[in-house]
Scaffold this active site. Structure first.
Site, PDB file in Angstrom:
ATOM      1  N   LYS A   8       0.844  -1.206   0.000  1.00 22.63           N
ATOM      2  CA  LYS A   8       0.000   0.000   0.000  1.00 22.63           C
ATOM      3  C   LYS A   8       0.872   1.245   0.000  1.00 22.63           C
ATOM      4  CE  LYS A   8       0.896   1.177   4.530  1.00 22.63           C
ATOM      5  NZ  LYS A   8       1.716   2.330   4.897  1.00 22.63           N
ATOM      6  N   GLY A 102       9.541  -1.097   4.439  1.00 21.10           N
ATOM      7  CA  GLY A 102       9.580  -0.029   3.433  1.00 21.10           C
ATOM      8  C   GLY A 102       8.467   0.985   3.541  1.00 21.10           C
ATOM      9  N   GLY A 103       7.576   0.844   4.544  1.00 27.39           N
ATOM     10  CA  GLY A 103       6.451   1.771   4.644  1.00 27.39           C
ATOM     11  C   GLY A 103       5.327   1.396   3.699  1.00 27.39           C
ATOM     12  N   ASP A 141      -2.059  -2.020  10.248  1.00 31.24           N
ATOM     13  CA  ASP A 141      -2.260  -2.012   8.793  1.00 31.24           C
ATOM     14  C   ASP A 141      -2.825  -3.322   8.251  1.00 31.24           C
ATOM     15  OD1 ASP A 141      -1.247   0.536   8.617  1.00 31.24           O
ATOM     16  OD2 ASP A 141       0.773  -0.086   8.012  1.00 31.24           O
TER      17      ASP A 141
HETATM   18  O1  C5P Z   1       0.307  -1.542  14.834  1.00 31.36           O
HETATM   19  P1  C5P Z   1       1.722  -1.796  14.458  1.00 31.36           P
HETATM   20  O2  C5P Z   1       2.295  -2.987  15.160  1.00 31.36           O
HETATM   21  O3  C5P Z   1       1.937  -1.839  12.982  1.00 31.36           O
HETATM   22  O4  C5P Z   1       2.530  -0.526  14.987  1.00 31.36           O
HETATM   23  C1  C5P Z   1       3.927  -0.534  15.118  1.00 31.36           C
HETATM   24  C2  C5P Z   1       4.342   0.645  15.970  1.00 31.36           C
HETATM   25  O5  C5P Z   1       4.123   1.867  15.238  1.00 31.36           O
HETATM   26  C3  C5P Z   1       3.589   0.834  17.262  1.00 31.36           C
HETATM   27  O6  C5P Z   1       4.172   0.090  18.285  1.00 31.36           O
HETATM   28  C4  C5P Z   1       3.726   2.335  17.511  1.00 31.36           C
HETATM   29  O7  C5P Z   1       4.992   2.653  18.041  1.00 31.36           O
HETATM   30  C5  C5P Z   1       3.693   2.901  16.102  1.00 31.36           C
HETATM   31  N1  C5P Z   1       2.322   3.335  15.707  1.00 31.36           N
HETATM   32  C6  C5P Z   1       1.780   4.477  16.269  1.00 31.36           C
HETATM   33  N2  C5P Z   1       0.531   4.885  15.904  1.00 31.36           N
HETATM   34  C7  C5P Z   1      -0.176   4.199  14.965  1.00 31.36           C
HETATM   35  C8  C5P Z   1       0.365   3.033  14.359  1.00 31.36           C
HETATM   36  C9  C5P Z   1       1.626   2.625  14.756  1.00 31.36           C
HETATM   37  O8  C5P Z   1       2.412   5.122  17.109  1.00 31.36           O
HETATM   38  N3  C5P Z   1      -1.376   4.631  14.606  1.00 31.36           N
END
Ligand code: C5P
Length: 303
Positions: A8, A102-103, A141
């Site tokens: 994405k 890679g985002g 995501d």
């Molecule tokens: O949800 P996910 O495991 O992909 O998120 C990884 C990290 O990215 C989280 O631990 C947090 O530090 C950061 N994050 C955030 N706010 C979001 C999504 C992710 O701060 N909305």
């Protein structure tokens, strides 16, 4: 069972203040694009094997990609097995093309693939929204990787509303071989905004309007990512890549999610091809690929 899952780009990513749980409320517009990983899940030949999950990665650079609990695909398998009391060992093979760290939600896409594949393999009969809810337990995501298309994400990004998008968009993606850590980028974003009043995240109306009318030029002008300054602060080379792409006539350029992939919007496929050539010959990017969006989310392609 093979499931194809897309990467994405975030056309907009508005980041609110840090929450008490360590996350940030965001408002984002996701678009699934045509770079895919294939996730194959099969019952293991040895049904009495100790390890329930064996993960194999096929990639240009598989080194450093975990095959244990450090991989979201593993966590997704564990969640599905616990929730539905499954106990037959499975082999998970991931053909990786989405850039790692890679985002572009590559890890989330793999978790999405595992959820959809296990649903089919064990005939669980889950609905798409049930699978998205399970995905949200793995990462912010993951629900979008299941949903695909173009969608607004709120909350941590896991609450989805489909967005009306007309037409097909041509993207040029400048990939980096070194990933960036999402938590580190959010942390840097907080550091850069220290002492500032941060308002609630909002999706930009002109961006939504551009999407509804299929206006690539207007969309290019409206691309915006609050994590971009943080990604550029940690990886200054990204600024140069953004400048070069815009100098070569991209309609818009943006760091995708937490980076370091830079996504450029082109007018059409021919323009995208010109941009690929220009960016490649500029020498500032190693690997440049084309993609189109929106594409569908996690889909079973082989049973
Ligand atoms: O949800 P996910 O495991 O992909 O998120 C990884 C990290 O990215 C989280 O631990 C947090 O530090 C950061 N994050 C955030 N706010 C979001 C999504 C992710 O701060 N909305």
């Amino acid at each position: 069972m093979t499931v194809r899952v897309p990467g994405k780009v975030n056309l907009q990513l508005s980041v609110g203040p840090l929450r008490e749980d360590g996350y940030h409320d965001i408002a984002t517009l996701f678009q699934a694009v045509s770079i895919f990983d294939d996730v194959r899940v099969a019952l293991a030949e040895d049904r009495d094997r100790q390890d329930l999950f064996a993960i194999m990665i096929n990639a240009d650079h598989p080194h450093g990609i975990p095959t244990d609990k450090g991989n979201l695909a593993y966590l997704a398998a564990e969640l599905m097995f616990n929730r539905f009391q499954l106990d037959t060992p499975i082999d998970i093979t991931i053909e990786k093309r989405i850039p790692v760290a890679g985002g572009m939600a590559g890890g989330s896409a793999n978790a999405a693939g595992v959820i959809v594949a296990i649903d089919s393999l064990f005939s669980l009969g889950l609905s798409k929204s049930e699978m998205e809810e399970l995905g949200a337990e793995i990462g912010s995501d993951v629900p979008f990787s299941i949903a695909g298309g173009t969608a607004v994400g709120t909350g941590r990004g896991e609450q989805l509303t489909p967005a009306l998008a007309r037409g097909e968009y041509s993207w040029v993606l400048a990939l980096s071989s070194n990933g960036l850590s999402t938590p580190a980028i959010y942390k840097e974003c907080d550091r850069l905004r220290e002492g500032m009043e941060i308002s609630a995240p909002q999706v930009n109306e002109s961006l939504m309007h551009a999407l509804r009318s299929g206006d690539a030029k207007a969309l290019g002008k409206s691309l915006q990512n609050d994590l971009q300054p943080a990604a550029c602060s940690i990886r200054p080379a990204l600024r140069l890549i953004l400048d070069v792409g815009m100098d070569y006539g991209a309609l818009g350029g943006i760091v995708s999610g937490s980076g370091p992939t830079v996504a450029f919007l082109a007018e059409d496929e021919d323009h995208a091809l010109d941009l690929v050539v220009a960016l490649t010959s500029s020498g500032v990017v190693g690997n440049v690929v084309r993609a189109t969006g929106p594409v569908v989310g996690a889909t079973v392609i082989d049973r």
